[in-house]
Design a protein around this motif. Structure first.
Motif, PDB file in Angstrom:
ATOM      1  N   TRP A   8       0.806  -1.222   0.000  1.00 34.94           N
ATOM      2  CA  TRP A   8       0.000   0.000   0.000  1.00 34.94           C
ATOM      3  C   TRP A   8       0.839   1.271   0.000  1.00 34.94           C
ATOM      4  CZ3 TRP A   8       1.690   2.319   4.318  1.00 34.94           C
ATOM      5  CH2 TRP A   8       2.039   1.526   5.426  1.00 34.94           C
ATOM      6  N   ALA A   9       2.151   1.174   0.000  1.00 40.12           N
ATOM      7  CA  ALA A   9       2.993   2.366   0.100  1.00 40.12           C
ATOM      8  C   ALA A   9       2.719   3.351  -1.039  1.00 40.12           C
ATOM      9  CB  ALA A   9       4.465   1.971   0.116  1.00 40.12           C
ATOM     10  N   SER A  10       2.620   2.841  -2.267  1.00 39.22           N
ATOM     11  CA  SER A  10       2.393   3.721  -3.415  1.00 39.22           C
ATOM     12  C   SER A  10       1.003   4.344  -3.396  1.00 39.22           C
ATOM     13  CB  SER A  10       2.585   2.933  -4.721  1.00 39.22           C
ATOM     14  OG  SER A  10       1.663   1.855  -4.790  1.00 39.22           O
ATOM     15  N   LEU A  11       0.061   3.746  -2.657  1.00 41.87           N
ATOM     16  CA  LEU A  11      -1.287   4.297  -2.561  1.00 41.87           C
ATOM     17  C   LEU A  11      -1.353   5.422  -1.528  1.00 41.87           C
ATOM     18  CD1 LEU A  11      -3.278   0.920  -2.569  1.00 41.87           C
ATOM     19  CD2 LEU A  11      -2.697   2.362  -4.526  1.00 41.87           C
ATOM     20  N   VAL A  12      -0.569   5.290  -0.458  1.00 43.12           N
ATOM     21  CA  VAL A  12      -0.574   6.303   0.603  1.00 43.12           C
ATOM     22  C   VAL A  12       0.231   7.533   0.212  1.00 43.12           C
ATOM     23  CG1 VAL A  12       0.190   6.779   2.961  1.00 43.12           C
ATOM     24  CG2 VAL A  12      -0.983   4.632   2.439  1.00 43.12           C
ATOM     25  N   TRP A  13       1.401   7.299  -0.401  1.00 36.50           N
ATOM     26  CA  TRP A  13       2.331   8.400  -0.672  1.00 36.50           C
ATOM     27  C   TRP A  13       2.191   8.935  -2.088  1.00 36.50           C
ATOM     28  CZ3 TRP A  13       3.763  10.085   3.753  1.00 36.50           C
ATOM     29  CH2 TRP A  13       3.962   9.204   4.818  1.00 36.50           C
ATOM     30  N   MET A  30      -2.507  15.553   0.025  1.00 31.89           N
ATOM     31  CA  MET A  30      -1.913  16.517   0.947  1.00 31.89           C
ATOM     32  C   MET A  30      -1.079  15.790   1.997  1.00 31.89           C
ATOM     33  SD  MET A  30      -3.980  19.610   2.755  1.00 31.89           S
ATOM     34  CE  MET A  30      -3.139  21.067   3.341  1.00 31.89           C
ATOM     35  N   LEU A  31       0.041  16.389   2.397  1.00 33.21           N
ATOM     36  CA  LEU A  31       1.002  15.709   3.257  1.00 33.21           C
ATOM     37  C   LEU A  31       0.383  15.278   4.587  1.00 33.21           C
ATOM     38  CD1 LEU A  31       3.875  14.723   3.623  1.00 33.21           C
ATOM     39  CD2 LEU A  31       4.494  16.974   4.494  1.00 33.21           C
ATOM     40  N   LYS A  32      -0.378  16.160   5.237  1.00 35.51           N
ATOM     41  CA  LYS A  32      -0.972  15.784   6.521  1.00 35.51           C
ATOM     42  C   LYS A  32      -2.027  14.695   6.352  1.00 35.51           C
ATOM     43  CE  LYS A  32      -4.323  19.627   6.586  1.00 35.51           C
ATOM     44  NZ  LYS A  32      -4.774  20.816   7.368  1.00 35.51           N
ATOM     45  N   HIS A  33      -2.674  14.640   5.197  1.00 33.81           N
ATOM     46  CA  HIS A  33      -3.620  13.565   4.920  1.00 33.81           C
ATOM     47  C   HIS A  33      -2.876  12.245   4.728  1.00 33.81           C
ATOM     48  CE1 HIS A  33      -6.831  16.592   3.257  1.00 33.81           C
ATOM     49  NE2 HIS A  33      -6.452  16.855   4.501  1.00 33.81           N
ATOM     50  N   LEU A  64      -7.888  11.843  -3.583  1.00 31.31           N
ATOM     51  CA  LEU A  64      -8.028  13.063  -2.797  1.00 31.31           C
ATOM     52  C   LEU A  64      -9.236  12.980  -1.872  1.00 31.31           C
ATOM     53  CD1 LEU A  64      -7.261  15.862  -5.432  1.00 31.31           C
ATOM     54  CD2 LEU A  64      -5.857  15.219  -3.482  1.00 31.31           C
ATOM     55  N   GLU A  65     -10.345  12.475  -2.395  1.00 32.49           N
ATOM     56  CA  GLU A  65     -11.580  12.385  -1.614  1.00 32.49           C
ATOM     57  C   GLU A  65     -11.421  11.418  -0.449  1.00 32.49           C
ATOM     58  OE1 GLU A  65     -15.460  12.599  -0.231  1.00 32.49           O
ATOM     59  OE2 GLU A  65     -14.360  13.908  -1.581  1.00 32.49           O
ATOM     60  N   ILE A  66     -10.881  10.232  -0.713  1.00 33.70           N
ATOM     61  CA  ILE A  66     -10.764   9.216   0.335  1.00 33.70           C
ATOM     62  C   ILE A  66      -9.808   9.669   1.428  1.00 33.70           C
ATOM     63  CG2 ILE A  66      -9.927   6.879   0.803  1.00 33.70           C
ATOM     64  CD1 ILE A  66     -11.058   6.097  -1.951  1.00 33.70           C
ATOM     65  N   TRP A 106     -11.188  11.904  11.243  1.00 34.59           N
ATOM     66  CA  TRP A 106     -10.317  11.875  12.424  1.00 34.59           C
ATOM     67  C   TRP A 106     -10.362  13.216  13.159  1.00 34.59           C
ATOM     68  CZ3 TRP A 106      -8.445   8.877  15.804  1.00 34.59           C
ATOM     69  CH2 TRP A 106      -7.345   9.229  16.583  1.00 34.59           C
ATOM     70  N   GLU A 107     -10.433  14.299  12.400  1.00 33.63           N
ATOM     71  CA  GLU A 107     -10.549  15.626  12.991  1.00 33.63           C
ATOM     72  C   GLU A 107     -11.862  15.761  13.765  1.00 33.63           C
ATOM     73  OE1 GLU A 107      -9.312  19.919  11.208  1.00 33.63           O
ATOM     74  OE2 GLU A 107     -11.000  18.942  10.216  1.00 33.63           O
ATOM     75  N   ALA A 108     -12.959  15.246  13.194  1.00 33.96           N
ATOM     76  CA  ALA A 108     -14.258  15.298  13.871  1.00 33.96           C
ATOM     77  C   ALA A 108     -14.236  14.456  15.148  1.00 33.96           C
ATOM     78  CB  ALA A 108     -15.354  14.812  12.926  1.00 33.96           C
ATOM     79  N   HIS A 109     -13.551  13.328  15.099  1.00 36.38           N
ATOM     80  CA  HIS A 109     -13.407  12.474  16.280  1.00 36.38           C
ATOM     81  C   HIS A 109     -12.694  13.219  17.398  1.00 36.38           C
ATOM     82  CE1 HIS A 109     -10.640   9.911  18.651  1.00 36.38           C
ATOM     83  NE2 HIS A 109     -11.699   9.154  18.809  1.00 36.38           N
ATOM     84  N   ASN A 110     -11.605  13.906  17.076  1.00 44.25           N
ATOM     85  CA  ASN A 110     -10.841  14.627  18.095  1.00 44.25           C
ATOM     86  C   ASN A 110     -11.630  15.802  18.673  1.00 44.25           C
ATOM     87  OD1 ASN A 110      -8.674  12.903  17.812  1.00 44.25           O
ATOM     88  ND2 ASN A 110      -7.628  14.200  16.311  1.00 44.25           N
ATOM     89  N   ARG A 111     -12.400  16.488  17.844  1.00 40.04           N
ATOM     90  CA  ARG A 111     -13.224  17.582  18.347  1.00 40.04           C
ATOM     91  C   ARG A 111     -14.311  17.070  19.284  1.00 40.04           C
ATOM     92  NH1 ARG A 111     -14.152  21.789  13.248  1.00 40.04           N
ATOM     93  NH2 ARG A 111     -11.977  22.516  13.142  1.00 40.04           N
ATOM     94  N   CYS A 112     -14.842  15.916  18.951  1.00 40.67           N
ATOM     95  CA  CYS A 112     -15.855  15.314  19.812  1.00 40.67           C
ATOM     96  C   CYS A 112     -15.240  14.872  21.135  1.00 40.67           C
ATOM     97  CB  CYS A 112     -16.501  14.128  19.100  1.00 40.67           C
ATOM     98  SG  CYS A 112     -17.849  13.356  20.019  1.00 40.67           S
ATOM     99  N   LEU A 113     -14.025  14.333  21.087  1.00 38.60           N
ATOM    100  CA  LEU A 113     -13.355  13.834  22.289  1.00 38.60           C
ATOM    101  C   LEU A 113     -12.896  14.967  23.198  1.00 38.60           C
ATOM    102  CD1 LEU A 113     -12.078  11.506  23.927  1.00 38.60           C
ATOM    103  CD2 LEU A 113     -10.067  11.684  22.434  1.00 38.60           C
ATOM    104  N   TYR A 114     -12.288  16.001  22.621  1.00 39.83           N
ATOM    105  CA  TYR A 114     -11.654  17.039  23.432  1.00 39.83           C
ATOM    106  C   TYR A 114     -12.502  18.299  23.611  1.00 39.83           C
ATOM    107  CZ  TYR A 114      -7.537  14.135  22.718  1.00 39.83           C
ATOM    108  OH  TYR A 114      -6.663  13.076  22.687  1.00 39.83           O
TER     109      TYR A 114
END
Length: 220
Positions: free
Chosen positions: A28-33, A38-41, A130-132, A140-148
């Motif tokens: 999966w390396a070529s699929l992730v990178w 976007m780098l943070k994604h 890009l969408e996925i 993940w951002e929504a999860h952290n906002r809900c948690l914190y």
């Protein structure tokens, strides 16, 4: 260590390989990178691929291990992104938008589907990646906002944010492509000008050689 310093493998690449040994290759390396993601994604997707995102089941200081989104089952990387009822609803909306006909139930299945059915570098394929990646990051951002922060996630709002991210990223990619094309065009023009100058210089050189030859024949 002594053998390397003795000079048997003294090249820089071998030194790097000695101090930073490569891990096993993953499919999966070529699929992730992918460069358009976007780098943070990419980073969040990479952590998810390793199962290392800090969901509540990995937090010793959190007593309540229930999923922060659906509040139904214990939270884990697999549950949060592929089994949670809110996530499944979001996946279905994204699949319809991207015209993906395969169901996604795990990160391994996601990589398998992308690697076998959605290869290539066409615009449609780039938008899917890009969408996925954006959906996973925003989720993940929504999860952290809900948690914190205690902010309850809204599926439609998450989807709109994902779509806006994709549009912005795609415009950025298109602009980068245009800039790259312009840079290449400038380089090609410069190369053509150099070639034309060389051809002109060669023609001038041959003209002078012929002139000298004719003068010699006249004097002889």
């Amino acid at each position: 260590m002594g053998e390397w310093f003795a000079g048997r493998n003294s090249e820089t690449a071998n030194a790097y390989g000695f101090f930073m040994p490569r891990g096993p290759e993953v499919s999966w390396a070529s699929l992730v990178w992918r460069p358009e993601i976007m780098l943070k994604h990419r980073f969040i997707l990479w952590l998810l691929a390793h199962g290392k995102l800090q969901t509540t089941n990995r937090m010793a200081y959190v007593e309540n291990k229930t999923c922060m989104l659906c509040q139904c089952q214990d939270e884990s990387n697999g549950h949060l992104f592929f089994e949670c009822s809110i996530t499944c609803t979001l996946w279905n909306k994204v699949r319809r938008w991207l015209e993906i006909n395969h169901e996604v139930n795990s990160i391994e299945e996601l990589f398998h589907i992308l690697g076998h059915y959605y290869k290539g570098v066409s615009q449609r394929m780039k938008v899917r990646y890009l969408e996925i990646s954006s959906m996973i990051y925003v989720l993940w951002e929504a999860h952290n906002r809900c948690l914190y922060e205690g902010i309850v996630p809204d599926i439609d709002r998450i989807l709109r944010k994902v779509q806006i991210n994709v549009y912005h990223l795609w415009i950025y990619v298109e602009i980068e492509v245009i800039h790259l094309a312009k840079a290449w065009a400038v380089q090609i023009i410069r190369m053509v000008q150099i070639v034309l100058k060389l051809i002109s210089s060669a023609n001038e050189f041959h003209r002078r050689i012929n002139f000298i030859g004719e003068r010699r024949r006249l004097y002889n």
